[in-house]
Structure formats: structure tokens, C-alpha cells
Design a protein around this motif. Structure first.
Motif, PDB file in Angstrom:
ATOM      1  N   GLY A   1       1.056  18.126  29.845  1.00  0.00           N
ATOM      2  CA  GLY A   1       1.188  19.562  30.022  1.00  0.00           C
ATOM      3  C   GLY A   1       0.435  20.304  28.934  1.00  0.00           C
ATOM      4  N   ASP A   2       1.139  21.181  28.221  1.00  0.00           N
ATOM      5  CA  ASP A   2       0.529  21.960  27.146  1.00  0.00           C
ATOM      6  C   ASP A   2       0.797  21.355  25.769  1.00  0.00           C
ATOM      7  N   THR A   3       1.247  20.104  25.709  1.00  0.00           N
ATOM      8  CA  THR A   3       1.618  19.484  24.439  1.00  0.00           C
ATOM      9  C   THR A   3       0.390  19.195  23.576  1.00  0.00           C
ATOM     10  N   THR A   4       0.412  19.693  22.350  1.00  0.00           N
ATOM     11  CA  THR A   4      -0.627  19.410  21.361  1.00  0.00           C
ATOM     12  C   THR A   4       0.035  19.179  20.010  1.00  0.00           C
ATOM     13  N   TRP A   5      -0.749  18.718  19.038  1.00  0.00           N
ATOM     14  CA  TRP A   5      -0.233  18.499  17.691  1.00  0.00           C
ATOM     15  C   TRP A   5      -1.318  18.822  16.677  1.00  0.00           C
ATOM     16  N   ASP A   6      -0.892  19.061  15.441  1.00  0.00           N
ATOM     17  CA  ASP A   6      -1.858  19.311  14.363  1.00  0.00           C
ATOM     18  C   ASP A   6      -1.624  18.410  13.154  1.00  0.00           C
ATOM     19  N   ARG A   7      -0.699  17.443  13.325  1.00  0.00           N
ATOM     20  CA  ARG A   7      -0.413  16.536  12.202  1.00  0.00           C
ATOM     21  C   ARG A   7       0.199  15.245  12.742  1.00  0.00           C
ATOM     22  N   ILE A   8      -0.256  14.098  12.207  1.00  0.00           N
ATOM     23  CA  ILE A   8       0.307  12.796  12.553  1.00  0.00           C
ATOM     24  C   ILE A   8       0.700  12.086  11.258  1.00  0.00           C
ATOM     25  N   VAL A   9       1.909  11.523  11.229  1.00  0.00           N
ATOM     26  CA  VAL A   9       2.410  10.841  10.041  1.00  0.00           C
ATOM     27  C   VAL A   9       2.636   9.365  10.360  1.00  0.00           C
TER      28      VAL A   9
ATOM     29  N   PHE B   1       3.449  16.151  14.935  1.00  0.00           N
ATOM     30  CA  PHE B   1       4.005  17.472  14.650  1.00  0.00           C
ATOM     31  C   PHE B   1       3.043  18.564  15.084  1.00  0.00           C
ATOM     32  N   SER B   2       3.618  19.699  15.451  1.00  0.00           N
ATOM     33  CA  SER B   2       2.868  20.938  15.599  1.00  0.00           C
ATOM     34  C   SER B   2       3.511  21.939  14.644  1.00  0.00           C
ATOM     35  N   GLY B   3       2.826  22.237  13.547  1.00  0.00           N
ATOM     36  CA  GLY B   3       3.461  23.012  12.491  1.00  0.00           C
ATOM     37  C   GLY B   3       4.644  22.231  11.948  1.00  0.00           C
ATOM     38  N   ASP B   4       5.816  22.869  11.893  1.00  0.00           N
ATOM     39  CA  ASP B   4       7.027  22.186  11.432  1.00  0.00           C
ATOM     40  C   ASP B   4       7.828  21.587  12.584  1.00  0.00           C
ATOM     41  N   THR B   5       7.318  21.709  13.806  1.00  0.00           N
ATOM     42  CA  THR B   5       8.041  21.228  14.981  1.00  0.00           C
ATOM     43  C   THR B   5       7.673  19.785  15.289  1.00  0.00           C
ATOM     44  N   LEU B   6       8.690  18.920  15.391  1.00  0.00           N
ATOM     45  CA  LEU B   6       8.455  17.536  15.774  1.00  0.00           C
ATOM     46  C   LEU B   6       8.165  17.466  17.262  1.00  0.00           C
ATOM     47  N   ILE B   7       6.984  16.975  17.606  1.00  0.00           N
ATOM     48  CA  ILE B   7       6.624  16.770  19.006  1.00  0.00           C
ATOM     49  C   ILE B   7       7.199  15.457  19.512  1.00  0.00           C
TER      50      ILE B   7
ATOM     51  N   GLY C   1       0.833  -1.196   0.000  1.00  0.00           N
ATOM     52  CA  GLY C   1       0.000   0.000   0.000  1.00  0.00           C
ATOM     53  C   GLY C   1       0.869   1.247   0.000  1.00  0.00           C
ATOM     54  N   VAL C   2       0.261   2.404   0.252  1.00  0.00           N
ATOM     55  CA  VAL C   2       1.055   3.627   0.354  1.00  0.00           C
ATOM     56  C   VAL C   2       2.024   3.488   1.523  1.00  0.00           C
ATOM     57  N   GLU C   3       3.209   4.071   1.409  1.00  0.00           N
ATOM     58  CA  GLU C   3       4.204   3.932   2.468  1.00  0.00           C
ATOM     59  C   GLU C   3       4.034   4.972   3.569  1.00  0.00           C
ATOM     60  N   THR C   4       3.430   6.116   3.237  1.00  0.00           N
ATOM     61  CA  THR C   4       3.255   7.189   4.213  1.00  0.00           C
ATOM     62  C   THR C   4       1.864   7.798   4.093  1.00  0.00           C
ATOM     63  N   SER C   5       1.211   7.975   5.231  1.00  0.00           N
ATOM     64  CA  SER C   5      -0.078   8.665   5.298  1.00  0.00           C
ATOM     65  C   SER C   5       0.031   9.777   6.319  1.00  0.00           C
ATOM     66  N   THR C   6      -0.470  10.966   5.962  1.00  0.00           N
ATOM     67  CA  THR C   6      -0.450  12.107   6.874  1.00  0.00           C
ATOM     68  C   THR C   6      -1.876  12.506   7.215  1.00  0.00           C
ATOM     69  N   LEU C   7      -2.163  12.549   8.509  1.00  0.00           N
ATOM     70  CA  LEU C   7      -3.448  13.023   8.997  1.00  0.00           C
ATOM     71  C   LEU C   7      -3.255  14.451   9.493  1.00  0.00           C
ATOM     72  N   SER C   8      -3.852  15.418   8.802  1.00  0.00           N
ATOM     73  CA  SER C   8      -3.738  16.833   9.167  1.00  0.00           C
ATOM     74  C   SER C   8      -5.028  17.281   9.845  1.00  0.00           C
TER      75      SER C   8
END
Length: 257
Positions: free
Chosen positions: A179-187, A128-134, A97-104
Motif C-alpha cells: 500500500g502506502d507503507t514506506t520507511w526512512d530508517r532500518i535498524v 521505522f518512519s520517523g519515530d513510528t515503528l513500521i 562487532g557492533v551490536e546495533t547498526s542504523t541505516l538512515s
């Protein structure tokens, strides 16, 4: 399954003594407390089970009110994936199947869960949060712990596939922002010949403890690890002495009332 109130309080005391409270700015990873669980025990969630999608490779798949997958490979239930009695369709990366899936996501979120089936050491998950790796981790970091818990091995679903593929773990896995950790993208990534099979993706914007029924309650499940950036620290399994200390603390608390 709900624990009796006294035992829940004991586990809360034990969690506080072993560092499993939500305090650090990192990702806390747990697995469901019951072998065979294919769903989250959290409330106020949204679940995406892939059942209404056609099989094959898809693009721009919308999760209503939550976000969008850029690419997905969907398969019918088999011994490797598909949650619930009789199985269901599921997502896979790799294995043809596809090798990478991104959920935004449409905004910042603090909880994600998934039924992780037929786990192997070639699966990678990044938040990720924006371009920052969480946090990023390979499922290899979780396998050693699950490998010692034989109840989680083999397909648990009733039907033709029950007990199949007994060499690999199946568990519902939770990811909590501390704490305050959040994300807007999962790969989701698997670039090998094996597959990263998941189902029942579960999302919530709010962190654990946001709702009144969660206040001062231990997080659900058994803590596996904390992840921050590319660093993953496994959390030791609670020892019998730690559990005993929690129970003693609970008894002392009751005597003082």
C-alpha cells in the motif's frame, strides 16, 4: 532466471487467490526464488556491497545517494558471510562487532533487500518512519520456513567456503512496503554472541509495481511473512491445489481469448 510467460501468469493468479498481492499497509517479506541467489532481481535499485570499506569497526558510513550507516563492523569473506564467487566483505552485528547498526535514508523508501547469510534466531530487524515503528521481527520467525527448504542451507558461494556451515540458511531476502507503507530508517540488531551477517544491501525508493514492466506482475520470490508493528504473520506455502487452481484459471483464460 525468468519464468516462462504462461507460468508467470499462473503464479499471478495463484498469488491473488492466496493473498500475496500488495494491498495492505504492512511489510511483505519474501526470499529469492533461486537457492544460491545473492542479489535482488529488481531493477532500478542501488546496491551497497561493503567491498570498498576497510575491515573493522566504522562510523558514519555513507551510501552515496541513499543514506548513512551510523556504525558498521566489516569483515572479510568467511564461511558465515561475503556474497559472490570468491566472497567479499560483509557487515555483521554481534559476534564481537557492533551490536546495533542504523541505516538512515535521505527520504522515504518502499523496498529493501539483503543477502542474509548464516541466519540464526538472535537477529532482529526494525523498520521505522520517523519515530513510528513500521515493522519489527526476529529472524527466528523466518527460520522455521527456511529450515524446511534444505536447498537454502550452507554457504552457496563457489570457493573455499562452499557448502560450509550447512546447519544455517543463506538466502536473499526482500522487504516490500505494501500500500502506502514506506520507511526512512532500518535498524539491524544482534545483542547475543552470534552474528547478524548481511551483504549486498539493495535499496529502491519506489514500491513494487511503480515501473511499467512490473504492472500486474507478481512480486519476485517466495512469500514468507507479513509484518506490521511487532506482529508477524507467516504466509503458508502455496499448496499444490492452489497452484492447480491457478493453472486451471490460466487455461480457462486462454480458451476465452
Amino acid at each position: 532466471m525468468k519464468r516462462p510467460l504462461g507460468l508467470t501468469a499462473a503464479f499471478a493468479l495463484m498469488a491473488a487467490s492466496t493473498g500475496t498481492t500488495l494491498a495492505q499497509n504492512s511489510l511483505l517479506i519474501t526470499y529469492a526464488e533461486n537457492p544460491g541467489s545473492v542479489n535482488s532481481t529488481l531493477s532500478h535499485t542501488s546496491v551497497f556491497d561493503f567491498n570498498n570499506l576497510s575491515t573493522g569497526d566504522l562510523t558514519n558510513v555513507n551510501w552515496d545517494g541513499v543514506g548513512t550507516y551510523d556504525r558498521l563492523s566489516i569483515r572479510n569473506a568467511d564461511v558465515y558471510g561475503g556474497a559472490g564467487t570468491g566472497g567479499s566483505r560483509y557487515s555483521v552485528q554481534g559476534a564481537g562487532g557492533v551490536e546495533t547498526s542504523t541505516l538512515s535514508f535521505s527520504n522515504n523508501h518502499a523496498y529493501f533487500g539483503m543477502w542474509w547469510s548464516a541466519g540464526d534466531n538472535q537477529n532482529e530487524l526494525s523498520f521505522f518512519s520517523g519515530d513510528t515503528l513500521i515493522a519489527r521481527f526476529s529472524t527466528e520467525t523466518l527460520l522455521a520456513r527456511l529450515a524446511t527448504t534444505r536447498e537454502y542451507h550452507g554457504n552457496p558461494n563457489e570457493g573455499d567456503f562452499k557448502g560450509g556451515n550447512a546447519g544455517e540458511p543463506y538466502a536473499f531476502v526482500n522487504f516490500f512496503g505494501e500500500g502506502d507503507t514506506t520507511w526512512d530508517r532500518i535498524v539491524f540488531t544482534n545483542t547475543s554472541g552470534s552474528g547478524f551477517e548481511t551483504d549486498n544491501h539493495t535499496d529502491r525508493v519506489q514500491k513494487w509495481g511503480y515501473y511499467a514492466e512490473e504492472e500486474n506482475k507478481p512480486i519476485p520470490g517466495v512469500v514468507l511473512a507479513r509484518a506490521s508493528g511487532d506482529t508477524v504473520n507467516m504466509v503458508p506455502e502455496p499448496s499444490s491445489s492452489a497452484l492447480f487452481a491457478g493453472l486451471v484459471g490460466l487455461m480457462a483464460f486462454r480458451r476465452r481469448r
